[in-house]
Design a protein around this motif. Structure first.
Motif, short mmCIF file in Angstrom:
data_model
loop_
_atom_site.label_atom_id
_atom_site.label_comp_id
_atom_site.label_asym_id
_atom_site.label_seq_id
_atom_site.Cartn_x
_atom_site.Cartn_y
_atom_site.Cartn_z
N CYS A 140 1.02 -1.25 0.02
CA CYS A 140 0.00 0.02 -0.05
C CYS A 140 0.95 1.22 0.17
O CYS A 140 0.49 2.26 -0.81
CB CYS A 140 -1.03 -0.20 1.20
N SER A 141 1.99 1.48 0.72
CA SER A 141 2.94 2.36 0.82
C SER A 141 3.52 2.75 -0.55
O SER A 141 3.49 3.79 -1.00
CB SER A 141 4.03 2.03 1.80
N ILE A 189 2.16 1.90 -3.43
CA ILE A 189 1.11 2.14 -4.25
C ILE A 189 0.75 3.82 -3.87
O ILE A 189 0.66 4.64 -5.02
CB ILE A 189 -0.14 1.51 -4.33
N LEU A 190 0.84 4.04 -2.86
CA LEU A 190 0.54 5.59 -2.50
C LEU A 190 1.62 6.71 -2.79
O LEU A 190 1.33 7.74 -3.27
CB LEU A 190 0.00 5.66 -0.86
N TYR A 216 4.17 5.94 -5.13
CA TYR A 216 4.25 5.92 -6.63
C TYR A 216 3.17 5.99 -7.62
O TYR A 216 3.29 5.73 -8.74
CB TYR A 216 5.35 4.93 -7.19
N LYS A 217 2.01 6.59 -7.17
CA LYS A 217 0.98 6.67 -8.06
C LYS A 217 1.12 7.78 -9.01
O LYS A 217 1.58 8.67 -8.89
CB LYS A 217 -0.43 6.70 -7.14
N PRO A 218 0.58 7.53 -10.00
CA PRO A 218 0.79 8.49 -11.20
C PRO A 218 -0.10 9.70 -10.77
O PRO A 218 -1.19 9.59 -10.14
CB PRO A 218 0.07 8.05 -12.65
N VAL A 219 0.75 11.01 -11.27
CA VAL A 219 -0.16 12.00 -10.83
C VAL A 219 -1.12 12.87 -11.84
O VAL A 219 -1.30 12.45 -13.06
CB VAL A 219 0.91 13.32 -10.52
#
Length: 85
Positions: free
Chosen positions: A76-77, A79-80, A82-85
């Motif tokens: 989860c860390s 994913i949060l 490196y999530k696309p902007v």
């Protein structure tokens, strides 16, 4: 050394690695990763208590649960983080 003591030793090394990597990631990247070192400290305590006390099986079951929780927090860390902007 007995087989169980070797496993406890290696597991404690994994817990120490989780603490170190979690702290480095928290300091260098984001506070979102802060639960990882906290979970690593809890894991290290559980590993140290494995050879002591009356409830080693209960502690081993808690360790397995904590490893699963740690893995999920890491996923989860990332994913949060490196999530696309």
């Amino acid at each position: 050394m007995s087989s169980q003591k070797v496993i406890v030793y290696l597991t404690s090394l994994v817990a120490i690695g989780i603490i170190v990597v979690g702290l480095l990631a928290t300091i260098l990247h984001s506070i979102v990763l802060a639960p990882i070192p906290i979970i690593g400290v809890i894991l290290a305590i559980l590993v140290l208590l494995t050879n002591k006390g009356k409830f080693p099986h209960t502690i081993e079951n808690l360790e397995k649960i904590m490893f699963i929780i740690t893995f999920l927090v890491i996923v989860c860390s990332f994913i949060l983080l490196y999530k696309p902007v």
